[in-house]
Enzyme design. Sequence first.
Site, mmCIF file in Angstrom:
data_model
loop_
_atom_site.group_PDB
_atom_site.id
_atom_site.type_symbol
_atom_site.label_atom_id
_atom_site.label_comp_id
_atom_site.label_asym_id
_atom_site.label_seq_id
_atom_site.Cartn_x
_atom_site.Cartn_y
_atom_site.Cartn_z
ATOM 1 N N GLU A 171 -12.783 1.452 -3.163
ATOM 2 C CA GLU A 171 -11.760 0.510 -3.617
ATOM 3 C C GLU A 171 -12.089 -0.856 -3.038
ATOM 4 O O GLU A 171 -12.278 -1.001 -1.838
ATOM 5 C CB GLU A 171 -10.369 0.957 -3.152
ATOM 6 N N GLU A 206 -6.237 6.340 1.526
ATOM 7 C CA GLU A 206 -6.138 5.307 2.561
ATOM 8 C C GLU A 206 -5.221 5.751 3.694
ATOM 9 O O GLU A 206 -4.031 5.455 3.678
ATOM 10 C CB GLU A 206 -5.588 3.996 1.982
#
Length: 181
Positions: A138, A52
């Site tokens: 995710e 991320e």
Amino acid sequence: VVDAAVQCGLYVIIDWHSHDAQGQADQAVAFFGEAARRYAGVENVIWEIFNEPLEVPWATVKRYAERVIAAIRAHDARNLIIVGTPRWSQRVDEAAAAPLVDPNVAYALHFYAGTHRADLRAQAERALAMGVCLFVSEWGAVNADGDGVVDHASVAEWMAFVRAHQLSHVAWAVSDKAEGA
């Protein structure tokens, strides 16, 4: 863990789970180069090279990704590589506008149903319209901070989106951590 998953016939994501991987490029190149050498040709292995990126420009993520992908492709020419996108893997449209040159790359899209709504799906739609592949590596049923109650209505909207676009997805998380996720 990787070997056990492969033995059971499961897919396994080897993930560089960092928000600052652009500053760890040398370590990531070494790690993924060695892992790709070890697991070359093992179809169950998926590479996720930057989980991320936070407020990191796509150009910076792309430079990092090109280096790490080269290390993987030196040993594994075929397996899927998932590349994180700016703003917690939500700006897939930015990546799609200047995509990587690799025939088997997908861009990470992360969402939390309690926080992310139609605007994030619209960004994903724009990316898909530009012809890139997305992988929801995710997602959660609660808020982005991991807390809150399950947002059943939003989860249903997201799952309809995922099904409509035939996106692979992985839920976060199975743990004993004291949070809603």
